[in-house]
Design a protein around this motif. Structure first.
Motif, PDB file in Angstrom:
ATOM      1  N   ILE A  14       0.624  -1.284   0.249  1.00 17.55           N
ATOM      2  CA  ILE A  14      -0.084   0.062  -0.102  1.00 17.55           C
ATOM      3  C   ILE A  14       0.977   1.232  -0.032  1.00 17.55           C
ATOM      4  O   ILE A  14       1.430   1.602   0.980  1.00 17.55           O
ATOM      5  CB  ILE A  14      -0.799  -0.050   1.362  1.00 17.55           C
ATOM      6  CG1 ILE A  14      -1.802  -1.354   1.331  1.00 17.55           C
ATOM      7  CG2 ILE A  14      -1.679   1.150   1.328  1.00 17.55           C
ATOM      8  CD1 ILE A  14      -2.658  -1.534   2.563  1.00 17.55           C
ATOM      9  N   THR A  35       3.282  -5.960   4.575  1.00 15.92           N
ATOM     10  CA  THR A  35       2.147  -5.046   5.195  1.00 15.92           C
ATOM     11  C   THR A  35       1.890  -5.672   6.707  1.00 15.92           C
ATOM     12  O   THR A  35       1.657  -6.605   6.608  1.00 15.92           O
ATOM     13  CB  THR A  35       1.068  -5.023   4.483  1.00 15.92           C
ATOM     14  OG1 THR A  35       1.430  -4.412   3.192  1.00 15.92           O
ATOM     15  CG2 THR A  35       0.018  -4.156   5.123  1.00 15.92           C
ATOM     16  N   ILE A  63       0.424  -0.714   9.486  1.00 18.73           N
ATOM     17  CA  ILE A  63      -0.828   0.071   9.314  1.00 18.73           C
ATOM     18  C   ILE A  63      -1.425   0.007  10.976  1.00 18.73           C
ATOM     19  O   ILE A  63      -1.432  -1.160  11.679  1.00 18.73           O
ATOM     20  CB  ILE A  63      -1.867  -0.857   8.574  1.00 18.73           C
ATOM     21  CG1 ILE A  63      -1.856  -0.834   7.140  1.00 18.73           C
ATOM     22  CG2 ILE A  63      -3.487  -0.090   8.778  1.00 18.73           C
ATOM     23  CD1 ILE A  63      -2.515  -1.723   6.373  1.00 18.73           C
ATOM     24  N   ALA A  86      -5.777   3.129  10.006  1.00 24.35           N
ATOM     25  CA  ALA A  86      -6.934   2.346   9.461  1.00 24.35           C
ATOM     26  C   ALA A  86      -7.902   3.123  10.448  1.00 24.35           C
ATOM     27  O   ALA A  86      -7.791   3.634  11.730  1.00 24.35           O
ATOM     28  CB  ALA A  86      -6.675   0.931   9.935  1.00 24.35           C
ATOM     29  N   GLU A  91     -10.508  -3.114   9.226  1.00 29.00           N
ATOM     30  CA  GLU A  91      -9.583  -2.611   7.915  1.00 29.00           C
ATOM     31  C   GLU A  91      -7.975  -2.884   8.272  1.00 29.00           C
ATOM     32  O   GLU A  91      -7.166  -3.375   7.236  1.00 29.00           O
ATOM     33  CB  GLU A  91      -9.614  -1.153   8.028  1.00 29.00           C
ATOM     34  CG  GLU A  91      -8.819  -0.517   6.731  1.00 29.00           C
ATOM     35  CD  GLU A  91      -8.595   0.988   6.815  1.00 29.00           C
ATOM     36  OE1 GLU A  91      -7.908   1.317   6.009  1.00 29.00           O
ATOM     37  OE2 GLU A  91      -9.556   1.644   7.513  1.00 29.00           O
ATOM     38  N   GLU A  94      -7.590  -6.632   7.260  1.00 28.83           N
ATOM     39  CA  GLU A  94      -7.968  -6.853   5.569  1.00 28.83           C
ATOM     40  C   GLU A  94      -6.750  -6.458   4.951  1.00 28.83           C
ATOM     41  O   GLU A  94      -6.594  -6.923   3.655  1.00 28.83           O
ATOM     42  CB  GLU A  94      -9.243  -5.755   5.212  1.00 28.83           C
ATOM     43  CG  GLU A  94     -10.567  -6.494   5.651  1.00 28.83           C
ATOM     44  CD  GLU A  94     -11.622  -5.447   5.297  1.00 28.83           C
ATOM     45  OE1 GLU A  94     -12.864  -5.872   5.292  1.00 28.83           O
ATOM     46  OE2 GLU A  94     -11.211  -4.102   5.129  1.00 28.83           O
ATOM     47  N   LYS A  95      -6.090  -5.557   5.417  1.00 28.47           N
ATOM     48  CA  LYS A  95      -4.652  -5.042   4.642  1.00 28.47           C
ATOM     49  C   LYS A  95      -3.320  -5.516   5.267  1.00 28.47           C
ATOM     50  O   LYS A  95      -2.419  -5.344   4.400  1.00 28.47           O
ATOM     51  CB  LYS A  95      -4.694  -3.448   4.746  1.00 28.47           C
ATOM     52  CG  LYS A  95      -5.895  -2.594   3.972  1.00 28.47           C
ATOM     53  CD  LYS A  95      -5.867  -1.389   4.058  1.00 28.47           C
ATOM     54  CE  LYS A  95      -7.078  -0.730   3.467  1.00 28.47           C
ATOM     55  NZ  LYS A  95      -7.196   0.875   3.493  1.00 28.47           N
ATOM     56  N   SER A  96      -3.646  -6.336   6.303  1.00 26.42           N
ATOM     57  CA  SER A  96      -2.359  -6.885   6.852  1.00 26.42           C
ATOM     58  C   SER A  96      -2.282  -8.316   7.006  1.00 26.42           C
ATOM     59  O   SER A  96      -3.367  -9.019   7.033  1.00 26.42           O
ATOM     60  CB  SER A  96      -2.006  -6.406   8.212  1.00 26.42           C
ATOM     61  OG  SER A  96      -2.218  -4.997   8.150  1.00 26.42           O
TER      62      SER A  96
END
Length: 340
Positions: A14, A35, A63, A86, A91, A94-96
């Motif tokens: 990201i 991430t 994050i 986040a 969230e 979801e991203k890590s």
């Protein structure tokens, strides 16, 4: 249910920082993910996350999330490169691929993981790997087990309990000791991650073992602290020199961490909380909290305790005293009427 590999494959980065850097990997046979997630930026979590960010390659992303927006803003201001905020715990997940949680109480952990795991669709994009969740909170082992069971049954990842010892000073210095409960196949991965925030990682057994080990240790610590305060007060009231008394104890059978490192008598150990008006250190409320958790866990297993309830009651009395409230737990010495 699929097993989690020791090092998960990276998610899509990201907005990575483009500055060139030498990429460090934990093992020549694995890739380091890009991430990471960190939830909980309190007195312990904030410096832990800072140390983690400092050890990660610059083009990795961390994050962060906390209900205290001032904490996340401050963290981003102090660590502008490779950090994203986040809006919520979901969230972050979801991203890590690795998510570290450092939260105050059992209900906070239960609430955050409910938000993370429901609905069970973290892997729905078809490319993401199972998550590795590492919870560094000191909470009720029963609640931790229920969170672990929910995590594993959902098929979305693996859960490790990893409470730590060393306090705020250890978190800031990166010298924490982590006690982990984890399946054998993820011990190495968890150890590599936690070693970026601490000095020692001790694997005590399967999930839940880390918390049980931490509570046993802190139960003993809380009792030793009271006993040290009483013994020092006793000797000083009898006319003994505080330093001479402490030196004698610390080369004799009464030696313990509260007598040697965190002595409750002002002037005995330079730099100790007792020398700062009992400011900082391990708070009375935290000692009481850990005692409560240890006593509850012991009762649930039919384990007989002789001193725990008395110690818990004393710490509650200390915390309710205006001159002692909110201070390091060695302030028990003041509560007992010790000379300062």
């Amino acid at each position: 249910m699929r097993a989690v590999s020791a090092i998960a494959s990276p998610l899509r980065r990201i907005n990575p920082v483009t500055r060139q850097t030498t990429r460090r990997c934990f093992s020549s046979s694995y890739k380091l993910q890009a991430t990471w997630g960190f939830i909980g930026l309190g007195r312990m979590g904030f410096p832990m996350a800072r140390n983690l960010r400092a050890k990660l390659p610059i083009d990795d992303t961390l994050i962060i999330q906390d209900v205290n927006k001032a904490a996340t803003s401050k963290f981003l201001q102090e660590n502008p490169e490779g950090v994203r905020i986040a809006d919520n715990a979901r969230e972050v997940a979801e991203k890590s691929e690795t998510i570290i949680t450092v939260l105050p109480e059992s209900h906070h952990v239960a609430g955050v993981y409910k938000q993370i795991l429901e609905p069970p669709s973290l892997l729905n994009d078809g490319t993401a790997k199972e998550r590795l969740f590492i919870d560094c909170s000191t909470i009720d082992p029963v609640i931790s087990q229920s969170v672990a069971d929910a995590t594993h049954s959902s098929g979305q990842g693996k859960f490790v309990d990893a409470p730590m010892s060393g306090g705020v000073v250890g978190a800031q210095a990166g010298t924490l000791t982590f006690m982990i409960g984890a399946l054998p196949e993820i011990v190495d991965r968890a150890t590599e991650i936690l070693s970026m925030m601490g000095r020692r990682v001790l694997h005590l057994g399967d999930q839940g073992s880390g918390l049980h080990g931490k509570l046993a240790n802190n139960y003993l610590l809380a009792l030793n602290n009271i006993a040290t305060a009483e013994a020092m007060n006793m000797g000083i009231q009898w006319g003994l020199d505080p330093k001479a008394l402490a030196n004698m104890i610390n080369i004799s059978t009464g030696k313990c961490w509260p007598s040697e490192v965190n002595n409750p008598v002002p002037g005995v150990i330079e730099g100790s909380p007792a020398c700062r008006g009992y400011e900082g250190g391990f708070g009375v409320a935290l000692a009481s909290k850990d005692l409560k958790l240890a006593i509850k866990a012991a009762k649930e297993c039919g384990i007989k305790l002789g001193l725990g309830e008395h110690a818990k009651a004393l710490y509650d009395e200390v915390e309710a005293t205006e001159t002692c409230k909110g201070r390091d737990f060695s302030v028990v010495y003041r509560y007992l009427g010790g000379k300062e």
